[in-house]
Design an enzyme around this catalytic site. Structure first.
Site, PDB file in Angstrom:
ATOM      1  N   LYS A 199      97.751  52.724  -6.332  1.00 36.36           N
ATOM      2  CA  LYS A 199      96.427  52.708  -6.957  1.00 36.36           C
ATOM      3  C   LYS A 199      96.513  52.172  -8.387  1.00 36.36           C
ATOM      4  O   LYS A 199      95.609  51.467  -8.846  1.00 36.36           O
ATOM      5  CB  LYS A 199      95.790  54.102  -6.923  1.00 36.36           C
ATOM      6  CG  LYS A 199      95.298  54.499  -5.537  1.00 36.36           C
ATOM      7  CD  LYS A 199      94.209  53.564  -5.042  1.00 36.36           C
ATOM      8  CE  LYS A 199      93.364  54.220  -3.971  1.00 36.36           C
ATOM      9  NZ  LYS A 199      92.158  53.448  -3.652  1.00 36.36           N
TER      10      LYS A 199
ATOM     11  N   THR B  46      92.116  57.079  -8.100  1.00 33.48           N
ATOM     12  CA  THR B  46      92.477  58.471  -7.888  1.00 33.48           C
ATOM     13  C   THR B  46      93.078  59.080  -9.145  1.00 33.48           C
ATOM     14  O   THR B  46      93.693  58.370  -9.953  1.00 33.48           O
ATOM     15  CB  THR B  46      93.498  58.592  -6.743  1.00 33.48           C
ATOM     16  OG1 THR B  46      93.939  59.949  -6.631  1.00 33.48           O
ATOM     17  CG2 THR B  46      94.710  57.717  -6.979  1.00 33.48           C
TER      18      THR B  46
ATOM     19  N   TYR C 258     101.393  56.609  -3.264  1.00 39.32           N
ATOM     20  CA  TYR C 258      99.940  56.462  -3.305  1.00 39.32           C
ATOM     21  C   TYR C 258      99.453  56.214  -4.728  1.00 39.32           C
ATOM     22  O   TYR C 258      98.731  55.248  -5.004  1.00 39.32           O
ATOM     23  CB  TYR C 258      99.287  57.716  -2.719  1.00 39.32           C
ATOM     24  CG  TYR C 258      97.785  57.773  -2.874  1.00 39.32           C
ATOM     25  CD1 TYR C 258      96.969  56.796  -2.332  1.00 39.32           C
ATOM     26  CD2 TYR C 258      97.183  58.821  -3.564  1.00 39.32           C
ATOM     27  CE1 TYR C 258      95.595  56.847  -2.468  1.00 39.32           C
ATOM     28  CE2 TYR C 258      95.810  58.894  -3.703  1.00 39.32           C
ATOM     29  CZ  TYR C 258      95.024  57.903  -3.155  1.00 39.32           C
ATOM     30  OH  TYR C 258      93.661  57.974  -3.290  1.00 39.32           O
TER      31      TYR C 258
END
Length: 153
Positions: free
Chosen positions: A114, A85, A110
């Site tokens: 990642k 991402t 998040y």
């Protein structure tokens, strides 16, 4: 992705919750990797908002990724494409943001998970001479999109 690969006449095995797959059932995941020559790892917990269970993004984005990598190693699969991402760039001050910019302060669990998953993939690729491609997608909308991410914007 599955539809496109099948349209190009590739043999595709889908392993996800909808097909009964569980990334934490390592024996089943490893069995599903039999006779595969590449993995497209698209699974993840894709919310940037904090949740009641702060372990969930780590469990899904980091621990499940390690299970995918271990299953690949066990089966001799040496190619992986991973959907990461643009959130890994966190609070960057460099615009446009190149892939090799210094790691900024992470602004979401998040994005941090990642980053960790990317690091695991890079370490496995280097250790076992694998080919790894990591895509740092910006939020993607389109056919098959499930609601939920627009709120984050």
């Amino acid at each position: 992705m599955v539809q496109r690969l099948r349209a190009l006449e590739h043999k595709v095995t889908v392993y996800d919750l909808a097909t009964g797959g569980d990334l934490f059932a390592l024996a089943h995941l490893t069995a599903a990797m039999a006779r595969q020559d590449m993995v497209f790892h698209l699974a993840g917990h894709a919310t940037v908002r904090l949740t009641d269970d702060l372990r969930l993004p780590v469990r899904v984005n980091v621990n499940a990724t390690q299970n995918v990598l271990e299953a690949m190693r066990e089966r001799g699969v040496q190619r992986i494409a991973f959907s990461s991402t643009s959130a890994v760039y966190g609070d960057t001050t460099v615009f446009p943001t190149p892939e090799d910019c210094p790691w900024p302060v992470q602004t979401s669990l998040y994005g941090a998970t990642k980053v960790a998953a990317e690091a695991l993939i890079a370490a496995y690729a280097r250790s076992f001479n694998w080919q790894a491609t990591i895509f740092r997608f910006a939020p993607v909308l389109g056919e098959g999109y499930r609601p939920g991410h627009l709120w984050d914007f």
